[in-house]
Structures are given as C-alpha cells and as structure tokens.
Design an enzyme around this catalytic site. Sequence first.
Site, mmCIF file in Angstrom:
data_model
loop_
_atom_site.group_PDB
_atom_site.id
_atom_site.type_symbol
_atom_site.label_atom_id
_atom_site.label_comp_id
_atom_site.label_asym_id
_atom_site.label_seq_id
_atom_site.Cartn_x
_atom_site.Cartn_y
_atom_site.Cartn_z
ATOM 1 N N GLY A 20 8.783 -34.002 29.255
ATOM 2 C CA GLY A 20 9.891 -34.611 29.988
ATOM 3 C C GLY A 20 9.391 -35.589 31.037
ATOM 4 O O GLY A 20 9.937 -36.685 31.211
ATOM 5 N N ARG A 24 3.258 -36.307 33.304
ATOM 6 C CA ARG A 24 2.622 -35.320 32.425
ATOM 7 C C ARG A 24 2.050 -36.032 31.203
ATOM 8 O O ARG A 24 1.015 -35.630 30.675
ATOM 9 C CB ARG A 24 3.633 -34.265 31.970
ATOM 10 N N ARG A 87 8.136 -31.547 21.352
ATOM 11 C CA ARG A 87 8.446 -31.496 22.784
ATOM 12 C C ARG A 87 7.508 -30.501 23.437
ATOM 13 O O ARG A 87 7.288 -29.393 22.925
ATOM 14 C CB ARG A 87 9.901 -31.088 22.992
ATOM 15 N N SER A 90 8.855 -27.263 30.069
ATOM 16 C CA SER A 90 9.025 -25.963 30.706
ATOM 17 C C SER A 90 10.423 -25.431 30.407
ATOM 18 O O SER A 90 11.315 -26.176 29.992
ATOM 19 C CB SER A 90 8.807 -26.078 32.217
ATOM 20 N N ASP A 204 10.003 -20.573 35.230
ATOM 21 C CA ASP A 204 10.824 -19.806 36.172
ATOM 22 C C ASP A 204 11.628 -18.793 35.356
ATOM 23 O O ASP A 204 11.640 -18.869 34.133
ATOM 24 C CB ASP A 204 11.745 -20.732 36.988
HETATM 25 N N1 HPA Z 1 17.247 -24.362 33.537
HETATM 26 C C1 HPA Z 1 17.254 -25.487 32.813
HETATM 27 N N2 HPA Z 1 16.151 -26.133 32.487
HETATM 28 C C2 HPA Z 1 14.969 -25.622 32.883
HETATM 29 C C3 HPA Z 1 14.902 -24.458 33.635
HETATM 30 C C4 HPA Z 1 16.084 -23.788 33.974
HETATM 31 O O1 HPA Z 1 16.088 -22.738 34.626
HETATM 32 N N3 HPA Z 1 13.582 -24.220 33.913
HETATM 33 C C5 HPA Z 1 12.886 -25.213 33.325
HETATM 34 N N4 HPA Z 1 13.712 -26.062 32.705
#
Ligand code: HPA
Length: 236
Positions: A20, A24, A87, A90, A204
């Site tokens: 994205g 990166r 892709r 994260s 996360d």
């Molecule tokens: N929500 C949407 N997109 C994301 C998240 C998330 O918690 N973490 C990384 N990309």
Amino acid sequence: MTVHIGAKPGEIADTVLMPGDPYRAKWVAETFLENATCVNEVRGMLGFTGTWRGQRVTVQGSGMGMPSLSIYANELIRDYGAQTLIRIGSCGGMQTDVGIRDVILAMTASTLSTPSRGIFRELNFAPSADWSLLQAAATAAQGMEIPTHIGGIYSSDVFYDERPDLTEQMTRHGILGVEMETAELYILAARHKVRALAVLTVSDHLLTHEALPSEDRERSFGDMVEIALRAAFPGA
Ligand code: HPA
C-alpha cells in the site's frame, strides 16, 4: 505511460508486488532487488523494477483502499500486461488464535462493496486467490517456519469502522483479518484472467487491541516480502 503510471512500455515486469505504502515499495526494492530502477514517481506512488534471484519483478505502491488499488492494478494489467499481482500489506487480526506478526494468506476476501460493485449489482461475487500462488506461498511460509494462517479476510472501505456488529459477525464466521484492498485485486484478476494473492502481516488486533511495535514492523514486513517472492518464483 498511463494516467497514473509513468513507466515506459516494457519497464513493468510480469510479476508485480503491491504494498500500500509507496515508501515500502522503495524499501523492498532496496532490500530485496538487484539493479532496481525507479519506474514510477507519478503522485509519489513509487514503483521500481529489478530482479530477485535473476527473476524480473516490479514493486508498485497501490495506495490505501480499493479505489486507489483498482487504478494501479487496472493499469498494470491492461496497459503493461502484468500477469501476477501479489499484495503485500498489513491487516488487523480478528481471531484469538491469530497473533500479532503472524502472516495471513488470503484465500478469499469478503466485502460490503468494491469499485466493481456496479458490475455485480445484487450478486455476491466471491473474490478468491489464485490457487497456484496460494499453494506456493503456503509452502514458502512453512519452509521459513513463520506462523501462518490461510483463510478468509475482510476487505473494508473504512479504517475507522463504526460497525462493531459487522466485526462481530465476521469473527463469528471465521474471518482471519481486516484490511482495505484485496477484494478488488481478486476481482480484477478474475476479470482479466491473471493471478493474484494477498500476503498480509497482522499489525494490530481488533479483539486484543495489541499493536506491532514500530521496531518490529520492518522484520515482519521482510518475512512477508520473502514469502511473496518465493510464491511468485517457486523454482528460483
Ligand atoms: N482495519 C483496516 N485495515 C487495516 C487494519 C485495520 O484494523 N490494520 C491494518 N490494516
């Protein structure tokens, strides 16, 4: 040249990794590729082409969200003839057994809406990964001993989600993680008969509210790039 990509004809490889974040893309080119040259700077959405183990590969930023990814993927496929798009990004974890830093290989990508929604109207199309890429990525991840989950993800249109009920239902139905790009990538790949896969790192967690410390982000991102490259070039 296209509207959003400044590369000359022939400057984009058949295989394209799509993070994205354009920075990166730069990091991947500097860290993993040989003889990498910058092939796109339009709108700062950096793209680089070089080689990995002698195989030609492009790394092109997609931006955040499906409308942005759709622009780059469309132009890469239709104007530059890209055949394999992976892709690398994260996602937020959505199951208790999915840990921070784990890798998710997205077998399917559920979504409320994508830029392709207008085509399907009332049909719920099921965007899914290319099997050969998914299989190769699973083999690569196993060989690298990286904790990896394979299954469905959720491609959301919003990062700041006001629908906790939807998250709950996704979790209940086994969705592994949430991000914002993959469903449209898979739909475009199906439409244009090319291969696509999303290799994601859990940065996360929606249930535990843990987040990957910034010093760990690079290493996790590197694992993901290695899996993507090995999946694209299994014999290399
Ligand atoms: N929500 C949407 N997109 C994301 C998240 C998330 O918690 N973490 C990384 N990309």
